[in-house]
Enzyme design. Structure first.
Site, PDB file in Angstrom:
ATOM      1  N   ARG A  13      52.438  -6.066   6.218  1.00  0.00           N
ATOM      2  CA  ARG A  13      52.299  -7.478   5.827  1.00  0.00           C
ATOM      3  C   ARG A  13      53.198  -7.788   4.626  1.00  0.00           C
ATOM      4  O   ARG A  13      54.249  -8.409   4.778  1.00  0.00           O
ATOM      5  CB  ARG A  13      50.828  -7.804   5.501  1.00  0.00           C
ATOM      6  CG  ARG A  13      50.510  -9.301   5.419  1.00  0.00           C
ATOM      7  CD  ARG A  13      50.966 -10.034   4.179  1.00  0.00           C
ATOM      8  NE  ARG A  13      50.323  -9.562   2.949  1.00  0.00           N
ATOM      9  CZ  ARG A  13      50.580 -10.064   1.756  1.00  0.00           C
ATOM     10  NH1 ARG A  13      51.454 -11.050   1.613  1.00  0.00           N
ATOM     11  NH2 ARG A  13      49.987  -9.576   0.673  1.00  0.00           N
ATOM     12  N   HIS A 207      55.103  -3.658  -8.359  1.00  0.00           N
ATOM     13  CA  HIS A 207      56.445  -3.749  -7.776  1.00  0.00           C
ATOM     14  C   HIS A 207      57.433  -2.955  -8.608  1.00  0.00           C
ATOM     15  O   HIS A 207      57.204  -2.677  -9.777  1.00  0.00           O
ATOM     16  CB  HIS A 207      56.857  -5.218  -7.650  1.00  0.00           C
ATOM     17  CG  HIS A 207      56.015  -5.969  -6.663  1.00  0.00           C
ATOM     18  ND1 HIS A 207      54.860  -6.609  -7.013  1.00  0.00           N
ATOM     19  CD2 HIS A 207      56.129  -6.120  -5.329  1.00  0.00           C
ATOM     20  CE1 HIS A 207      54.303  -7.152  -5.936  1.00  0.00           C
ATOM     21  NE2 HIS A 207      55.054  -6.862  -4.894  1.00  0.00           N
ATOM     22  N   CYS A 238      58.597 -10.788  -2.980  1.00  0.00           N
ATOM     23  CA  CYS A 238      57.889 -12.036  -2.749  1.00  0.00           C
ATOM     24  C   CYS A 238      58.874 -13.152  -2.457  1.00  0.00           C
ATOM     25  O   CYS A 238      59.805 -13.378  -3.227  1.00  0.00           O
ATOM     26  CB  CYS A 238      57.046 -12.397  -3.972  1.00  0.00           C
ATOM     27  SG  CYS A 238      56.187 -13.957  -3.755  1.00  0.00           S
ATOM     28  N   ASN A 247      57.830  -3.801  -3.136  1.00  0.00           N
ATOM     29  CA  ASN A 247      56.600  -3.130  -3.532  1.00  0.00           C
ATOM     30  C   ASN A 247      56.945  -1.697  -3.918  1.00  0.00           C
ATOM     31  O   ASN A 247      57.906  -1.120  -3.414  1.00  0.00           O
ATOM     32  CB  ASN A 247      55.636  -3.101  -2.342  1.00  0.00           C
ATOM     33  CG  ASN A 247      55.157  -4.478  -1.957  1.00  0.00           C
ATOM     34  OD1 ASN A 247      54.398  -5.102  -2.686  1.00  0.00           O
ATOM     35  ND2 ASN A 247      55.614  -4.960  -0.813  1.00  0.00           N
TER      36      ASN A 247
HETATM   37 MG    MG Z   1      53.633  -6.976  -3.174  1.00  0.00          MG
END
Ligand code: MG
Length: 297
Positions: A13, A207, A238, A247
């Site tokens: 995701r 991150h 993002c 990430n």
């Molecule tokens: Mg993230």
């Protein structure tokens, strides 16, 4: 304190939502399967959000069905509103996540309303999900820095965390969206939140923009957090946070945690297979140091 750390694998995701090219549904399913084979017991498999805004997540129902998410208590989907929650429930989700921020400016840009307005909107969703026996995570992004509002005060994060926990979120994921913070600032946030939320109900979501992801995870774990988000290959970033890269990579986190004596249940070898699959079948080049070292790159 427990030496067990639970990794929440967010690549399917959070790792893929902002990817600029279409991704075959088969490839997203294949990634979930490989992550499971590597030992991931909690996987963020997708999102029920506006498909025109986040087209990469439009096939989440198919991914859940093929990945057997109805049978997996650890499979989680992000929902943005009542419609998203209804879709999640129809598709047998056992865990959902809702998403807000510690910064009004970021919340306005990202979800179109203030933090307080988002909390008001989430409260009935959380109640409905819980009544259906569904676990709810509450994400808080921009816990230290906001691209629009600058530095965020720890007490602002604590107040959002308290509200989410109070409305029934079983887990509060602390999102350091820009990847700028160093451990000292992470510790300040965790300590502020700990006044309202038990450490066992917090998750670290960091991150790697400035290469601080792994040290910040170590700081969170040293403070007592036992749930850590990471994305295989360091995928992600993002779409609404300019300049924010991926990430923290699961394999980087796993390498560090294993070396420090923590148990995660993940197999490095099989995890690296999943990362390689991102490269071969999703067409996304992994950025993680551990993967590159492993490949001799
Ligand atoms: Mg993230």
């Amino acid at each position: 304190m427990s030496q067990q750390v639970e990794i929440v694998e967010v690549a399917p995701r959070d790792g893929l939502q902002a990817w600029r090219e279409p991704i075959a549904t088969e490839a997203r399913i294949g990634l979930v399967e490989r992550l499971r084979a590597a030992g991931a017991t909690r996987i963020e498999v997708g999102a029920f959000v506006a498909p025109d805004r986040v087209p990469r997540m439009a096939d989440t129902a198919e991914v859940m069905a093929a990945a057997g998410s109805r049978e997996q208590a650890g499979d989680m989907v992000l929902v943005a509103n009542r419609r998203g929650l209804d879709q999640a429930l129809e598709n047998g989700a056992r865990a959902i996540a809702v998403f807000t921020a510690a910064s009004d400016a970021f919340a306005q840009k990202n979800i179109g309303r203030t933090v307080d307005a988002s909390l008001e909107r989430f409260a009935p969703l959380v109640a409905t999900a819980r009544a259906a026996g569904v676990f709810v995570r509450g994400y808080i992004s921009t816990i230290t820095d906001c691209p629009y509002a600058g530095e965020i005060r720890p007490d602002a994060v604590a107040s959002v965390a308290r509200a989410l926990y109070g409305m029934g979120c079983g887990e509060i994921a602390l999102g350091e969206t820009l990847g700028r913070a160093t451990p000292r600032r992470i510790a300040a946030v965790v300590e502020a939140v700990a006044a309202h939320v038990p450490m066992s109900h917090m998750a670290a979501h960091f991150h790697d923009t400035y290469g601080m992801g792994v040290v910040n995870v170590l700081e969170a774990v040293r403070l007592g957090i036992r749930t850590v988000d990471a994305a295989a290959g360091g995928l992600g970033g993002c779409p609404f946070a300019p300049g924010a890269t991926g990430n923290v990579a699961t394999e980087d986190v796993l390498y560090m945690l294993a070396g420090e004596g923590y148990e995660t249940g993940l197999s490095m070898e099989r995890l690296l297979d999943a990362v390689a699959y991102c490269e071969t079948d999703l067409g996304i080049a992994p950025v993680s140091r551990v993967y590159k070292a492993h490949r001799g790159a």
